[in-house]
Design an enzyme around this catalytic site. Structure first.
Site: not given
Length: 311
Positions: A29-30, A33, A102, A228, A259
């Site tokens: 889970g973002d 994390n 979910r 980049d 994250d």
């Protein structure tokens, strides 16, 4: 609580490359994390996680991971609830594909009952949330969160938004644009990726993405562009600086790259590093993360970033 991260904790199953039918279980889970990486880099007791879990074995396991990582567990308990599950496979370039279960997750019903969650927001120094956090909430819960964020901002708190856009979580892109733009207007720091803004707002170039976000308010902006370069705008300024990233490495698994970058940036900034130094440090952490399977690497693999954050 110096950092309060809000979102949906997931039980993440990652397919092994050497045995694709075998999966390793990890927490995911973002914002969870990011919370774990923040807790590893910050003084003890600095980071809390706000969500809602069930009372089943998977929920207990997630709480155990938070405890082991030094993340304060501020998750309410929904009797009979079960957290979301994520199954992740990676190709030879480290790019991911996901399967989710979910819809039943208790995190979707945060901020519906009681004031404990709202009190946690009111007491936090910095609140970190994401586009996923906003997407999963019921509309009435989202409104309660926005009201709490407005009060926290007025009281001097910081609000950090990771734009993390997942189209499958939204009714349509128009709703996502409206909600994410509203959150960005409240934020003191926005951590977007170019992919997020292209998918949600249809802006495909870095200059256009920065112009879009700058038009929403005076927040600091740190825009990643897929490895980049990083574009940075200081809070309240118009000038945009571009900072190169180290050469790309061959990724094993890109899960958690953004994250961990977010956590690295936040801690580097708090330690007083310049934007160019903060970008380099955050990128260094992310480069280690993508060389390992799963979003959260073992503690033994954490690089020594040389950070000294005051208690």
């Amino acid at each position: 609580m110096r950092y309060l991260c809000i979102g949906e904790p997931l039980v993440e199953f990652t397919a092994r490359r050497d045995a694709p039918s075998t999966f390793d279980r990890r927490a995911g889970g973002d914002t969870l994390n990011s919370a774990i990486y923040l807790a590893r880099l910050m003084p003890a007791g600095s980071v809390g996680y706000l969500s809602q879990l069930g009372d089943d074995a998977m929920s207990r396991w997630l709480r155990g991971v938070m405890a082991e990582e030094g993340v304060a567990d501020l998750c309410a308990t929904e009797p009979g609830g079960h957290p979301g599950l994520s199954f992740i496979s990676t190709d030879m370039r480290g790019e991911r594909s996901f399967l989710y279960w979910r819809e039943q997750a208790p995190a979707r019903r945060m901020f519906q009952n009681g004031d404990e969650a709202l009190h946690a927001v009111a007491e936090a120094g910095t609140v970190l949330l994401s586009g996923v956090t906003l997407a999963i909430l019921l509309p009435e819960s989202r409104e309660r969160l926005f009201a709490a964020l407005e009060r926290r901002l007025a009281a001097g708190g910081r609000i950090v938004l990771d734009t993390n856009y997942r189209h499958a979580l939204w009714p349509d892109a128009a709703v996502a644009r409206q909600v994410i733009a509203r959150a960005a207007a409240l934020a003191t720091l926005i951590l977007p990726s170019l992919d997020d803004l292209a998918g949600c707002f249809g802006v495909a170039d870095p200059a256009g993405a920065m112009a879009l976000l700058a038009g929403l308010g005076g927040a600091e902006i740190v825009l990643t562009t897929g490895g980049d370069e990083v574009l940075h705008r200081a809070p309240g300024r118009t000038r945009i600086e571009t900072h190169p990233l180290p050469p790309k490495i061959a990724a094993l698994d890109t899960t958690g790259a953004g994250d961990s970058f977010n956590a690295g940036w936040l801690v580097a900034s708090e330690a007083g590093l310049s934007p160019v130094e903060a970008v380099a440090l955050a990128a260094r952490l992310a480069s280690v993360v993508v060389a390992h399977p799963g979003a959260v690497i073992p503690r033994s693999a954490m690089p020594d970033l040389g950070l000294r954050v005051a208690t």
